[in-house]
Design a protein around this motif. Structure first.
Motif, PDB file in Angstrom:
ATOM      1  N   UNK A  76       1.812  80.136  59.515  1.00  0.00           N
ATOM      2  CA  UNK A  76       0.448  80.588  59.791  1.00  0.00           C
ATOM      3  C   UNK A  76      -0.156  81.302  58.581  1.00  0.00           C
ATOM      4  N   UNK A  77       0.075  80.707  57.389  1.00  0.00           N
ATOM      5  CA  UNK A  77      -0.402  81.317  56.148  1.00  0.00           C
ATOM      6  C   UNK A  77      -1.344  80.395  55.361  1.00  0.00           C
ATOM      7  N   UNK A  78      -1.816  79.337  56.012  1.00  0.00           N
ATOM      8  CA  UNK A  78      -2.728  78.421  55.338  1.00  0.00           C
ATOM      9  C   UNK A  78      -2.033  77.392  54.458  1.00  0.00           C
ATOM     10  N   UNK A  79      -0.689  77.356  54.508  1.00  0.00           N
ATOM     11  CA  UNK A  79       0.073  76.360  53.732  1.00  0.00           C
ATOM     12  C   UNK A  79       0.682  75.356  54.704  1.00  0.00           C
ATOM     13  N   UNK A  80       0.239  74.118  54.566  1.00  0.00           N
ATOM     14  CA  UNK A  80       0.627  73.051  55.478  1.00  0.00           C
ATOM     15  C   UNK A  80       1.572  72.090  54.774  1.00  0.00           C
ATOM     16  N   UNK A  93      -9.732  69.556  59.715  1.00  0.00           N
ATOM     17  CA  UNK A  93      -9.296  70.688  60.535  1.00  0.00           C
ATOM     18  C   UNK A  93      -8.883  70.263  61.938  1.00  0.00           C
ATOM     19  N   UNK A  94      -9.021  69.037  62.255  1.00  0.00           N
ATOM     20  CA  UNK A  94      -8.651  68.532  63.577  1.00  0.00           C
ATOM     21  C   UNK A  94      -9.063  67.083  63.663  1.00  0.00           C
ATOM     22  N   UNK A 118      -2.433  73.667  50.424  1.00  0.00           N
ATOM     23  CA  UNK A 118      -2.660  75.109  50.413  1.00  0.00           C
ATOM     24  C   UNK A 118      -4.152  75.293  50.655  1.00  0.00           C
ATOM     25  N   UNK A 119      -4.489  75.625  51.887  1.00  0.00           N
ATOM     26  CA  UNK A 119      -5.901  75.713  52.266  1.00  0.00           C
ATOM     27  C   UNK A 119      -6.597  76.900  51.593  1.00  0.00           C
ATOM     28  N   UNK A 120      -5.856  77.940  51.270  1.00  0.00           N
ATOM     29  CA  UNK A 120      -6.448  79.094  50.590  1.00  0.00           C
ATOM     30  C   UNK A 120      -6.795  78.751  49.146  1.00  0.00           C
ATOM     31  N   UNK A 166       9.083  63.928  61.276  1.00  0.00           N
ATOM     32  CA  UNK A 166       7.729  63.798  61.815  1.00  0.00           C
ATOM     33  C   UNK A 166       7.443  64.831  62.898  1.00  0.00           C
ATOM     34  N   UNK A 167       8.060  65.992  62.773  1.00  0.00           N
ATOM     35  CA  UNK A 167       7.930  67.101  63.720  1.00  0.00           C
ATOM     36  C   UNK A 167       7.702  68.390  62.923  1.00  0.00           C
ATOM     37  N   UNK A 168       7.211  69.461  63.585  1.00  0.00           N
ATOM     38  CA  UNK A 168       6.958  70.706  62.836  1.00  0.00           C
ATOM     39  C   UNK A 168       8.199  71.292  62.163  1.00  0.00           C
TER      40      UNK A 168
END
Length: 169
Positions: free
Chosen positions: A7-11, A28-29, A65-67, A158-160
């Motif tokens: 939950x830090x903006x890094x996907x 975003x979705x 990195x969304x930030x 293919x999972x979190x």
């Protein structure tokens, strides 16, 4: 889908592009309302930017990195390596990707020893299991194979939370 585990903006996530010359954007979705492309193809995300281009078909690790508004993509092929495998620590045993399940797998004879998963026959991207809980960590501990036998091993990316299975046949 790529995931933000901390939950830090890094996907991060793994996506299969079955066709060459695939174009995509990050959103975003499931909507184009907020989307990011890459105008200039420089690894920097731009709101409503140009489509991002994957020239080769394949299985890619995507990081965003969304930030910082940056991304990277790495085409990967996965293999199994270790003292338990037929080639030991000297060469990977290539795994096979199943696009229907999204899982990498291999069936082979192993001896008692250890294994790890590697991308692209290189140690730059490797996965192990620090806690012997079937959850993968980058540069994680070797996975112990207690006894010789024929095994089917699956790598599930293919999972979190990346996982694996080791099944004696």
């Amino acid at each position: 889908v790529i995931y933000d585990q901390k939950n830090n903006g890094k996907y991060e996530g793994f996506i299969n592009f079955p066709d060459p010359n695939t174009e995509f954007k990050f959103t975003d979705g499931p909507s184009w309302d907020v989307n990011y492309g890459d105008t200039g193809a420089d690894g920097t995300l731009d709101a409503n930017g140009d489509n991002i281009f994957a020239a080769e078909a394949g299985y890619y690790r995507l990081k965003v990195d969304k930030t910082a508004l940056t991304y990277s993509m790495l085409r990967t092929d996965w293999g199994l390596i270790g003292s338990a495998t037929p080639a030991g620590w000297d060469a990977d045993q290539n795994m096979t990707y199943d696009p229907a399940t999204g899982i990498w797998s291999i069936t082979l004879d192993l001896v008692a020893g250890e294994i790890k998963f590697r991308a692209n026959d290189d140690w730059a991207v490797n996965l192990g299991d620090n806690d012997a809980n079937k959850k993968m960590e980058y540069d994680g501990s070797n996975i112990v194979i207690d006894e010789a036998g024929n095994y089917t091993i699956e790598l599930i990316l293919n999972v979190p939370v990346y996982t694996y299975t080791v099944t004696k046949n």
